[in-house]
Scaffold this motif. Structure first.
Motif, PDB file in Angstrom:
ATOM      1  N   UNK A  87     -27.137  74.711 -12.387  1.00  0.00           N
ATOM      2  CA  UNK A  87     -27.574  74.721 -10.995  1.00  0.00           C
ATOM      3  C   UNK A  87     -28.450  75.921 -10.675  1.00  0.00           C
ATOM      4  N   UNK A  88     -28.131  77.059 -11.254  1.00  0.00           N
ATOM      5  CA  UNK A  88     -28.933  78.262 -11.002  1.00  0.00           C
ATOM      6  C   UNK A  88     -30.368  78.059 -11.476  1.00  0.00           C
ATOM      7  N   UNK A  89     -30.528  77.510 -12.686  1.00  0.00           N
ATOM      8  CA  UNK A  89     -31.869  77.265 -13.195  1.00  0.00           C
ATOM      9  C   UNK A  89     -32.610  76.224 -12.375  1.00  0.00           C
ATOM     10  N   UNK A  90     -31.919  75.201 -11.910  1.00  0.00           N
ATOM     11  CA  UNK A  90     -32.562  74.177 -11.077  1.00  0.00           C
ATOM     12  C   UNK A  90     -32.972  74.750  -9.729  1.00  0.00           C
ATOM     13  N   UNK A 120     -36.325  67.659 -12.037  1.00  0.00           N
ATOM     14  CA  UNK A 120     -36.789  67.727 -13.436  1.00  0.00           C
ATOM     15  C   UNK A 120     -35.771  68.484 -14.289  1.00  0.00           C
ATOM     16  N   UNK A 121     -35.235  69.586 -13.737  1.00  0.00           N
ATOM     17  CA  UNK A 121     -34.182  70.301 -14.448  1.00  0.00           C
ATOM     18  C   UNK A 121     -32.944  69.439 -14.629  1.00  0.00           C
ATOM     19  N   UNK A 122     -32.606  68.647 -13.599  1.00  0.00           N
ATOM     20  CA  UNK A 122     -31.466  67.740 -13.718  1.00  0.00           C
ATOM     21  C   UNK A 122     -31.691  66.668 -14.766  1.00  0.00           C
ATOM     22  N   UNK A 123     -32.913  66.130 -14.821  1.00  0.00           N
ATOM     23  CA  UNK A 123     -33.232  65.118 -15.832  1.00  0.00           C
ATOM     24  C   UNK A 123     -33.084  65.689 -17.237  1.00  0.00           C
ATOM     25  N   UNK A 124     -33.565  66.913 -17.433  1.00  0.00           N
ATOM     26  CA  UNK A 124     -33.432  67.553 -18.743  1.00  0.00           C
ATOM     27  C   UNK A 124     -31.962  67.735 -19.108  1.00  0.00           C
ATOM     28  N   UNK A 125     -31.160  68.147 -18.145  1.00  0.00           N
ATOM     29  CA  UNK A 125     -29.726  68.327 -18.386  1.00  0.00           C
ATOM     30  C   UNK A 125     -29.068  66.991 -18.732  1.00  0.00           C
ATOM     31  N   UNK A 126     -29.487  65.923 -18.045  1.00  0.00           N
ATOM     32  CA  UNK A 126     -28.917  64.599 -18.313  1.00  0.00           C
ATOM     33  C   UNK A 126     -29.270  64.117 -19.720  1.00  0.00           C
ATOM     34  N   UNK A 127     -30.518  64.328 -20.120  1.00  0.00           N
ATOM     35  CA  UNK A 127     -30.931  63.905 -21.464  1.00  0.00           C
ATOM     36  C   UNK A 127     -30.103  64.620 -22.530  1.00  0.00           C
TER      37      UNK A 127
END
Length: 422
Positions: A87-90, A120-127
């Protein structure tokens, strides 16, 4: 052969069931009322009238919004079974994209791009976590580091070449503007200045909400009941939460677990990005490197304090925002009064722990309360160093005292593969 068909509905019902420790809205309102009475007593005893002033409450609301948005992001992800330490990075991505777009095309475009940056950060985390089953904590920490490096690199080619900007900050961004409810806010402010018991404190609280209100603040406040409605009153929310409780049972009932986990984590990143955009476009009207200041982690703590429920999360965000506002506005005198407030709250905590027969926790809490009381009696003002660390100390105390009633989603952070239920 009949076992799967008979147990799957039972598992699904268990997955959708709410925990007994849920903080309902009536209970939350009762807690707020009780806390307000205690704060009013402390204000009268200590003479620290600033702890419930309209300005103090308005500042607390502005500081609570980004924490609350980050917490909502964590809530969406973890209700689907994905731990989101990133969350911090997002939020960092949200601050940079929000400021960049806000500087180029205006603040409302900045809000939209801030949400996109966090998503976009969330999508990367999901992948990384859903598709490749990488440890959720490792992925989140990597995203935090990556977001910091990427935004620092991009700032060199954008803000550093703009008038009034550097590699560590953006030029000034147009403001969204604020508005105050005419008549009512002024009347409440005058009532708060009279320093009457409870009445003035309530006026300060309500007046702070109605003073210098940003449109984005109003949106953020509405997102709390909206999240509750979506997750607990729609079939979409039921399926999403079943993925965090028992994904195997959800899959057996036809739920596309991968799809819901992806949606939840992307939405989670969008909420965190919106919180980051708030920092850049509302709190300061400028992007600064390190602007998030750990609010993503505090938002995660607020979510845990709220027992993975929107109402409790909002209370936690308000608590952390308030203690942070004391640091910015109150100084040592107001924080000294808060020491007495903490002592009183710890007395109630000890009584509750004794009633629950948690003897060790009650003993430790008693010792902490006694030390704070001695500190309060032997001092007139809290050193500035402690004022700066007040939000983080309160975070630790709250999590320590609330740990006994917490109930996270059963499959939160657990790896999942399609068809693993066989």
């Amino acid at each position: 052969m009949s076992t799967p068909t008979t147990t799957a509905p039972e598992k699904a019902r268990a997955a959708s069931a709410r925990p007994r420790t849920t903080l309902t809205w009536p209970v939350a309102l009762l807690l707020v009322a009780g806390l307000l009475i205690i704060v009013s007593v402390v204000r009268l005893v200590t003479g620290a009238d600033g702890i419930t002033s309209t300005g103090q409450m308005s500042a607390a609301l502005r500081l609570a919004v980004p924490i609350g948005l980050a917490g909502l992001g964590g809530l969406w992800a973890e209700r689907a079974g994905v731990v989101n330490i990133g969350l911090e990075g997002m939020m960092i991505l949200g601050t940079w994209f929000g400021a960049w777009a806000g500087y180029q095309w205006g603040p409302w475009t900045g809000i939209l791009l801030g949400v996109v940056g966090g998503a976009i950060g969330g999508l990367l985390h999901a992948i990384i976590t859903v598709t490749y089953n990488v440890n959720h904590i490792v992925s989140g920490v990597a995203i935090n580091i990556l977001a910091l490096g990427v935004t620092r690199y991009l700032s060199i080619f954008t803000f550093a070449e703009a008038d009034g900007g550097t590699s560590k900050q953006s030029p000034p961004i147009d403001s969204l503007g604020t508005w105050t409810v005419p008549g009512i806010a002024d009347g409440l402010g005058d009532l708060a200045d009279k320093h009457w018991f409870l009445v003035s404190d309530l006026a300060g609280l309500v007046g702070g909400v109605l003073t210098d209100l940003s449109p984005l603040t109003l949106i953020a406040l509405l997102l709390v009941p909206f999240t509750w409605w979506v997750l607990w009153r729609t079939s979409f929310g039921l399926r999403l939460r079943s993925c965090g409780e028992n994904p195997v049972a959800a899959e057996s009932l036809g739920v596309d677990v991968y799809r819901y986990k992806y949606l939840a984590v992307i939405i989670s990143g969008g909420f965190a990005g919106l919180g980051g955009a708030f920092l850049a476009l509302v709190s300061s009207n400028i992007y600064l490197e390190g602007q998030t200041g750990g609010r993503g982690y505090i938002g995660l703590a607020a979510m845990i304090f709220g027992n993975w429920m929107p109402g409790g999360l909002a209370l936690g965000a308000g608590l952390f925002g308030y203690t942070d506002s004391l640091r910015l506005r109150g100084g040592g005198e107001n924080v000294h009064a808060v020491l007495l407030l903490l002592v009183i709250l710890l007395v109630f905590a000890v009584a509750w722990l004794v009633w629950r027969k948690k003897w060790l926790a009650a003993a430790v809490t008693t010792v902490v309360g006694a030390l704070l009381l001695v500190w309060y009696l032997l001092s007139d003002e809290v050193p500035s160093q402690f004022v700066s660390m007040t939000p983080y100390v309160v975070t630790l105390l709250v999590l320590a005292l609330s740990a006994q009633r917490l109930r996270m989603p059963k499959a939160d952070g657990m790896p999942y593969r399609k068809g693993q239920g066989g």
